[in-house]
Design a protein around this motif. Structure first.
Motif, short mmCIF file in Angstrom:
data_model
loop_
_atom_site.label_atom_id
_atom_site.label_comp_id
_atom_site.label_asym_id
_atom_site.label_seq_id
_atom_site.Cartn_x
_atom_site.Cartn_y
_atom_site.Cartn_z
N ILE A 266 28.25 -20.28 16.14
CA ILE A 266 28.42 -18.98 16.78
C ILE A 266 28.40 -19.20 18.28
CG2 ILE A 266 25.92 -18.49 16.75
CD1 ILE A 266 26.69 -15.51 16.33
N GLN A 267 29.17 -18.40 19.01
CA GLN A 267 29.27 -18.55 20.45
C GLN A 267 29.25 -17.18 21.11
OE1 GLN A 267 32.31 -21.31 21.59
NE2 GLN A 267 32.36 -20.69 23.73
N TYR A 268 28.57 -17.08 22.26
CA TYR A 268 28.50 -15.83 23.03
C TYR A 268 28.89 -16.10 24.47
CZ TYR A 268 26.63 -11.80 25.54
OH TYR A 268 26.51 -10.71 26.36
N TYR A 269 29.67 -15.17 25.03
CA TYR A 269 30.12 -15.30 26.42
C TYR A 269 30.02 -13.95 27.10
CZ TYR A 269 33.47 -15.82 30.29
OH TYR A 269 34.07 -15.82 31.52
N TYR A 270 29.43 -13.96 28.31
CA TYR A 270 29.36 -12.74 29.12
C TYR A 270 29.71 -13.10 30.55
CZ TYR A 270 27.56 -8.80 31.79
OH TYR A 270 27.45 -7.73 32.66
N ARG A 271 30.61 -12.32 31.15
CA ARG A 271 30.98 -12.54 32.55
C ARG A 271 31.00 -11.21 33.27
NH1 ARG A 271 36.73 -14.05 35.36
NH2 ARG A 271 37.09 -11.90 34.71
N ASP A 272 30.27 -11.16 34.39
CA ASP A 272 30.28 -10.00 35.27
C ASP A 272 31.06 -10.38 36.52
OD1 ASP A 272 28.92 -7.22 35.83
OD2 ASP A 272 28.77 -8.37 37.69
N PHE A 273 32.19 -9.73 36.75
CA PHE A 273 33.10 -10.08 37.85
C PHE A 273 33.12 -8.95 38.87
CE2 PHE A 273 37.20 -9.72 39.90
CZ PHE A 273 37.47 -11.01 40.33
N ASP A 274 33.05 -9.33 40.14
CA ASP A 274 33.13 -8.35 41.22
C ASP A 274 33.94 -8.93 42.36
OD1 ASP A 274 32.80 -6.08 42.66
OD2 ASP A 274 30.68 -6.36 43.11
N ALA A 275 34.73 -8.10 42.99
CA ALA A 275 35.49 -8.50 44.18
C ALA A 275 35.43 -7.35 45.17
CB ALA A 275 36.93 -8.82 43.82
N TYR A 276 35.20 -7.68 46.43
CA TYR A 276 35.15 -6.63 47.45
C TYR A 276 35.72 -7.17 48.74
CZ TYR A 276 30.80 -9.07 48.57
OH TYR A 276 29.87 -10.04 48.86
N GLY A 277 36.28 -6.26 49.53
CA GLY A 277 36.94 -6.64 50.77
C GLY A 277 38.31 -6.00 50.83
N ALA A 278 39.07 -6.41 51.83
CA ALA A 278 40.36 -5.78 52.09
C ALA A 278 41.34 -5.97 50.94
CB ALA A 278 40.97 -6.34 53.38
N GLU A 279 41.20 -7.05 50.21
CA GLU A 279 42.19 -7.37 49.18
C GLU A 279 41.52 -7.66 47.84
OE1 GLU A 279 44.29 -10.44 51.17
OE2 GLU A 279 45.52 -9.05 52.29
N ALA A 280 40.61 -6.80 47.45
CA ALA A 280 39.96 -6.92 46.15
C ALA A 280 40.91 -6.36 45.10
CB ALA A 280 38.63 -6.17 46.16
N TYR A 281 41.83 -7.20 44.68
CA TYR A 281 42.93 -6.72 43.84
C TYR A 281 42.53 -6.56 42.37
CZ TYR A 281 43.51 -11.63 42.49
OH TYR A 281 43.30 -12.90 42.02
N VAL A 282 41.32 -7.00 42.00
CA VAL A 282 40.80 -6.79 40.65
C VAL A 282 39.51 -5.99 40.77
CG1 VAL A 282 40.02 -7.87 38.51
CG2 VAL A 282 41.78 -8.99 39.89
N PRO A 283 39.39 -4.84 40.10
CA PRO A 283 38.16 -4.04 40.21
C PRO A 283 36.99 -4.72 39.52
CG PRO A 283 39.60 -3.11 38.55
CD PRO A 283 40.38 -4.21 39.21
N LYS A 284 35.79 -4.30 39.88
CA LYS A 284 34.57 -4.80 39.24
C LYS A 284 34.68 -4.58 37.73
CE LYS A 284 29.55 -4.05 39.16
NZ LYS A 284 29.17 -5.47 39.24
N ASN A 285 34.36 -5.63 36.95
CA ASN A 285 34.47 -5.52 35.50
C ASN A 285 33.53 -6.50 34.83
OD1 ASN A 285 36.05 -8.14 34.61
ND2 ASN A 285 37.10 -7.38 36.45
N HIS A 286 33.32 -6.33 33.56
CA HIS A 286 32.59 -7.33 32.81
C HIS A 286 33.24 -7.54 31.44
CE1 HIS A 286 30.21 -3.74 31.38
NE2 HIS A 286 30.36 -4.38 30.24
N THR A 287 33.09 -8.77 30.95
CA THR A 287 33.67 -9.17 29.67
C THR A 287 32.55 -9.65 28.76
OG1 THR A 287 35.73 -9.87 30.74
CG2 THR A 287 35.28 -10.74 28.54
N ASP A 288 32.53 -9.11 27.54
CA ASP A 288 31.59 -9.54 26.48
C ASP A 288 32.41 -10.14 25.35
OD1 ASP A 288 28.64 -9.03 26.57
OD2 ASP A 288 29.35 -7.09 27.30
#
Length: 726
Positions: A413-435
């Motif tokens: 069994i495998q588990y993966y969690y990623r919390d992603f954030d980008a900020y600034g003038a060119e944060a082209y991907v919004p804050k998100n998380h993947t489970d």
């Protein structure tokens, strides 16, 4: 033989099946860091399998081969492996491309656990792995990734290091060290690792590495002839309009040659770990830091305008102090001539354990956990542009079966969690998380001389972004079935069928904005569906007289294939790239043959032939973008014991089967030579390596690169390296 070794028949009783346990019968050569079964065959890392043929096309790079191709980026280290190219975005950022696949379809692992960085987000993002501390590197293609993640349909690269000690020590200490310098990048690099036993059960490990380069020396002009002609035409137009300063800048960019501006790098890493061994069980942990700063070469003659919209209106972030200096900078109209650099730092903690369960149905419980705190800052000149942050954890537990007659395998069994954030003038991907949660199994049944291998994986993935009002879940199923026949002479023939499914990533779903480092306006699609692929692969590998052969032919049929394509439009004075979806097909051939042409007492002349070819297109015949061309490599290697000499010729065909708005690349040939000298009589653990790469200073550009039109490969390069182990 100093060449990538392909996984061969290594019986379970001749090896440890887990990376955390020391080999039982195989002997160990310290310098080559190589697990050698009594037959001389290389053993790769996997649990519960005897033959490992479901890992069709597995390649292990280590020892002299690893030293000869050592580089600061993992993609460049593997560039000579059949079926492997690299993104080559910049000297400081180059990720592996496997069988024409890149990004989300290639998983980069550290001892079986993901790198947990932002390298999959964009081609300009470096992978947070230091090859200077690698013990060996495993390249897993095709169904192999079912062990580690079905979203990586193209394959996986597994870097094995010693930050958590792999084996007990029967010596007071063990020290490995290397150093090198070169001429093309003014390279200065060095690294060392130390293992010390504390009693009979504990081993403590520390390592560190440092690497610094200047701007890369190149043959000829920085830009391709077509782009150079456009720049000179633009310069003439600016001059006619009386803009003399702009005209001079364009001419300067068009005529720049000899060095690649903005390509310098500086990297350091440090790790500490320990392991406790008790019988066949062990438990270990480590903590490390990876830090790099590298330049991002910009397309000459381009400029970039920020919009007036404040991208952070709805983003209350703890790093407001870091962002204050950027407020005034964001109000400026044009920043096209600012140098762009990226500063990246990752803090990483790892845990590895093996619990022996005896002689029953289950042999052992193997566990791996990795945690990452990653920050990546893009600078425009001296000002902070955009910051990317990733916090994540990946964990896996695998139950390894004792072999029962002709049956063995493992389930986990495998588990993966990623919390992603980008900020600034060119944060082209919004804050998100993947489970993501996955279960998998890999089984082998031996009907000598036939073997049947089965693999299956189920993943449940959730991608959520509260700021974007987005929340979607995906269920994916993947499986593979392989049939292998082995001749009495050790040659193995096999065929594998597979079905792999991949959930779209947050970047593919949610991107929407300008990205200055790649000089593109990237747009995702929130309605993307699960990507699926049927695959068929036939292979032959094993002993060929006194030599070895490995040949694979494969075909993939994709439904709802996700790809990033240039649209021909502009937004914010940047070309627009959009994630699209459609049916596609891949066909490829790759192989390697090594054979001794002459053998006498104390002397062997080896021939090494390698090659690969990929053809990838949509169902309507439109070529997919950034597909590597046909490549061939031929080498002769004279092995005498104290001195080994190698001469090789690499030929890269031109690529004119290009996607809409994509430029073609010309063919080129590199000639390389090296001499490996072991100066201490009776001691093979000290090697001095002298290299001359691209002897004829040929110009080459990597087609898989977004930046191929203005980032050529290095020119003639002389390098001296030292590696020792004691």
């Amino acid at each position: 033989m100093a060449a990538p070794a392909h996984a061969q028949d290594a019986r379970a009783q001749d090896r440890s099946s887990d990376p955390g346990a020391a080999p039982a019968a195989p002997e160990t050569d310290d310098f080559h860091d190589r697990r050698i079964a009594p037959t001389g065959e290389i053993v790769v890392t996997a649990t519960g399998l005897e033959q490992l043929d479901v890992l069709a096309g597995t390649t292990v790079v280590e020892g002299a081969e690893l030293q000869r191709n050592l580089d600061g980026q993992i993609g460049e280290v593997l560039i000579k492996v059949p079926g492997v190219s690299a993104t080559g975005f910049a000297p400081g950022a180059s990720r592996p491309v496997l069988r024409g696949f890149s990004g989300e379809r290639v998983k980069v692992l550290i001892d079986g656990i993901g790198a947990i960085d932002a390298s999959n987000t964009s081609a300009d993002h470096a992978t947070a792995i230091d090859p200077l501390t690698a013990e060996r590197i495993e390249v897993l293609r095709g169904p192999a990734v079912l062990l580690y993640g079905s979203q990586a349909i193209g394959g996986a690269v597994n870097v094995i290091d010693k930050r958590i000690p792999l084996r007990r020590l029967n010596e007071p200490f063990h020290l490995d060290a290397l150093a090198g310098v070169d001429t093309a990048s003014d390279l200065r690099e060095g690294g060392a690792s130390l293992d010390v036993p504390l009693g009979e059960r504990f081993v403590v490990h520390v390592d560190g590495a440092y690497r610094k380069t200047g701007d890369l020396e190149i043959p000829g002009y920085v830009v391709v002839p077509e782009l150079r002609a456009d720049l000179l035409a633009d310069a003439a137009e600016e001059e006619e309009e009386g803009h003399l300063e702009e005209a001079e800048e364009l001419r300067e960019a068009a005529n720049h040659r000899g060095t690649l501006p903005g390509s310098a790098t500086e990297t350091w890493s440090a790790n500490a770990g320990f392991a406790f061994f008790e019988g066949d069980s062990n438990l270990g942990a480590s903590f490390g830091i990876y830090d790099t700063t590298y330049g991002v070469p910009l397309r000459p003659g381009t400029s970039h305008h920020h919009g007036e919209e404040d991208h952070d209106d709805d983003h209350d972030h703890e790093h407001d102090d870091d962002h204050d200096d950027h407020e005034d900078h964001e109000g400026e109209e044009e920043h096209g001539h600012e140098d762009v650099t990226i500063a990246l730092r990752q803090y990483r903690a790892d845990l590895r354990g093996r619990l022996a369960l005896g002689d029953g149905f289950l042999a052992a419980l193997n566990t791996r956990v990795g945690f990452s705190d990653y920050t990546h800052t893009e600078f425009e000149g001296d000002e902070v542009g955009t910051v990317f942050e990733v916090k994540g954890i990946e964990a896996r537990a695998e139950l390894e079966q004792n072999r029962r007659g002709n049956w063995g395998g493992s389930t986990g069994i495998q588990y993966y969690y990623r919390d992603f954030d980008a900020y600034g003038a060119e944060a082209y991907v919004p804050k998100n998380h993947t489970d993501q949660v996955a279960v998998f199994t890999l089984q082998e049944i031996d009907f000598d001389p036939f073997q049947v291998e089965l693999a299956a994986r189920y993943e449940a993935t959730d991608v959520e972004s509260q700021v974007a009002g987005f929340d979607r879940s995906f269920d994916t199923f993947s499986g593979a079935l392989g049939l292998i026949y082995e001749t009495a002479g050790g040659l193995r023939f096999g065929v594998t069928g597979s079905r792999a499914e991949r959930a779209p990533s947050a970047e593919e779903l949610l991107s929407d904005g300008p990205h200055i480092a790649t000089q593109a306006y990237e747009i995702g699609d929130r309605d993307l569906e699960v990507e699926g692929a049927w695959g068929l692969e036939a292979f032959v590998r094993g002993a060929l007289g006194d030599g070895t052969v490995s040949l694979a032919v494969y075909r993939n049929w994709f439904d709802d294939y996700i790809y990033l394509a240039e649209t021909g439009e502009e937004e914010d004075e940047l070309p627009v790239f959009q994630y699209l979806q459609g049916d596609a097909r891949y066909f490829g051939v790759e192989g390697q043959v090594t054979y001794p042409l002459y053998q006498a007492d104390g002397f062997t002349l080896m021939a090494d032939l390698r090659g690969d070819y990929v053809r990838a297109e949509l169902d309507d015949g439109t070529p997919l973008p950034r597909i590597p061309p046909l490549r061939l490599l031929g080498a002769l290697e004279a092995q005498t014991g104290p001195v080994d000499a190698r001469v090789e010729v690499q030929w890269f065909d031109g690529q004119d089967r290009v996607a809409p708005f994509e430029s073609a690349t010309d063919a080129f040939t590199f000639v390389n030579a090296s001499i490996a000298w072991k100066p201490l009589r009776g001691n093979d653990n000290v090697t001095v390596l002298l290299q001359a790469n691209n002897l004829f200073d040929a110009e080459g550009r990597r087609h898989a690169s977004f930046t191929k039109d203005f980032v050529p490969l290095a020119g003639r390069n002389f390098k001296i390296g030292l590696r020792t182990s004691f």
